[in-house]
Design a protein around this motif. Structure first.
Motif, mmCIF file in Angstrom:
data_model
loop_
_atom_site.group_PDB
_atom_site.id
_atom_site.type_symbol
_atom_site.label_atom_id
_atom_site.label_comp_id
_atom_site.label_asym_id
_atom_site.label_seq_id
_atom_site.Cartn_x
_atom_site.Cartn_y
_atom_site.Cartn_z
ATOM 1 N N GLU A 1 -1.579 5.718 0.844
ATOM 2 C CA GLU A 1 -1.331 4.298 0.633
ATOM 3 C C GLU A 1 -2.201 3.431 1.543
ATOM 4 O O GLU A 1 -2.645 2.358 1.154
ATOM 5 C CB GLU A 1 0.156 3.998 0.858
ATOM 6 C CG GLU A 1 0.543 2.619 0.405
ATOM 7 C CD GLU A 1 2.031 2.370 0.472
ATOM 8 O OE1 GLU A 1 2.556 2.299 1.597
ATOM 9 O OE2 GLU A 1 2.645 2.225 -0.590
ATOM 10 N N VAL A 2 -2.480 3.901 2.735
ATOM 11 C CA VAL A 2 -3.333 3.143 3.655
ATOM 12 C C VAL A 2 -4.748 3.032 3.098
ATOM 13 O O VAL A 2 -5.385 1.981 3.203
ATOM 14 C CB VAL A 2 -3.331 3.788 5.066
ATOM 15 C CG1 VAL A 2 -4.322 3.102 5.988
ATOM 16 C CG2 VAL A 2 -1.927 3.746 5.663
ATOM 17 N N HIS A 3 -5.232 4.095 2.462
ATOM 18 C CA HIS A 3 -6.556 4.043 1.844
ATOM 19 C C HIS A 3 -6.588 3.010 0.720
ATOM 20 O O HIS A 3 -7.578 2.288 0.553
ATOM 21 C CB HIS A 3 -6.976 5.416 1.319
ATOM 22 C CG HIS A 3 -7.292 6.380 2.406
ATOM 23 N ND1 HIS A 3 -6.495 7.472 2.664
ATOM 24 C CD2 HIS A 3 -8.290 6.412 3.318
ATOM 25 C CE1 HIS A 3 -6.995 8.141 3.688
ATOM 26 N NE2 HIS A 3 -8.084 7.512 4.108
ATOM 27 N N LEU A 4 -5.500 2.934 -0.060
ATOM 28 C CA LEU A 4 -5.418 1.910 -1.098
ATOM 29 C C LEU A 4 -5.431 0.511 -0.481
ATOM 30 O O LEU A 4 -6.044 -0.414 -1.015
ATOM 31 C CB LEU A 4 -4.156 2.094 -1.944
ATOM 32 C CG LEU A 4 -4.162 3.244 -2.932
ATOM 33 C CD1 LEU A 4 -2.813 3.373 -3.608
ATOM 34 C CD2 LEU A 4 -5.260 3.063 -3.957
ATOM 35 N N GLY A 5 -4.751 0.358 0.649
ATOM 36 C CA GLY A 5 -4.759 -0.925 1.359
ATOM 37 C C GLY A 5 -6.162 -1.314 1.783
ATOM 38 O O GLY A 5 -6.579 -2.471 1.628
ATOM 39 N N TRP A 6 -6.909 -0.358 2.327
ATOM 40 C CA TRP A 6 -8.292 -0.643 2.729
ATOM 41 C C TRP A 6 -9.166 -0.946 1.516
ATOM 42 O O TRP A 6 -10.060 -1.790 1.578
ATOM 43 C CB TRP A 6 -8.880 0.530 3.525
ATOM 44 C CG TRP A 6 -8.447 0.514 4.950
ATOM 45 C CD1 TRP A 6 -7.567 1.362 5.551
ATOM 46 C CD2 TRP A 6 -8.858 -0.419 5.960
ATOM 47 N NE1 TRP A 6 -7.395 1.012 6.863
ATOM 48 C CE2 TRP A 6 -8.188 -0.074 7.143
ATOM 49 C CE3 TRP A 6 -9.720 -1.500 5.977
ATOM 50 C CZ2 TRP A 6 -8.358 -0.770 8.327
ATOM 51 C CZ3 TRP A 6 -9.891 -2.206 7.154
ATOM 52 C CH2 TRP A 6 -9.210 -1.841 8.313
#
Length: 171
Positions: A132-137
């Protein structure tokens, strides 16, 4: 089956919010100023006649442009710069864009998956292998590049069930 059984309270609220945005868009499209929204002089005249509500009207127009996508946002931002100067125009544009993005995210999250499932019979899911953090970035990066559709990304993030706080922070 009644509508009450088909929608949760949050979904019902978003349907009302969407109806409000559509109503505002309809009202706006009937105004003489609509066809020339990118004209700084006309927008300035409308804003000045609106008094203290001028910035609120502008923010609502920008938010609606994100949710509905039929109003060009970039010319409005240029016109706002001519009216309020870069600092206030930037602030009002960011507030309107952020508000519209959150509305689009909420619609995508609560109604989007249901609509896709109703039409295709399939559910929309993001691979569990994607952090999910990668999607945020990824969302953060697309916000910096103006070629990506602001509204489409907002709807998709909601449908992907990205957490609200991560989405808001990335936006």
């Amino acid at each position: 089956l009644s509508v009450k059984h088909l929608l949760s309270a949050k979904q019902y609220g978003l349907v009302i919010l969407t109806a409000g945005c559509l109503g505002f868009f309809y009202w706006l499209s009937q105004q003489p100023v609509f066809s020339q929204l990118s004209n700084p002089a006309l927008l300035a005249d409308t804003v000045h006649h609106s008094g203290a509500f001028g910035p609120v009207i502008y923010i609502a127009i920008i938010a609606t442009s994100v949710v509905i996508s039929q109003i060009p946002g970039a010319p409005l931002a240029v016109a706002a710069g001519a009216i309020w100067g870069p600092w206030f125009a930037g602030l009002y544009t960011v507030l309107g864009g952020f508000s519209g993005a959150l509305i689009a995210y909420g619609l995508g999250r609560t109604l989007g998956s249901s609509i896709v499932q109703a039409i295709t019979g399939k559910t929309f899911q993001v691979s569990e292998q994607i952090n999910e953090v990668h999607l945020g970035w990824l969302i953060f990066g697309t916000r910096l590049i103006p070629v990506f559709s602001f509204d489409l990304i907002s709807y998709a993030a909601g449908m992907a069930k990205l957490s609200w706080s991560l989405y808001a922070g990335a936006t």
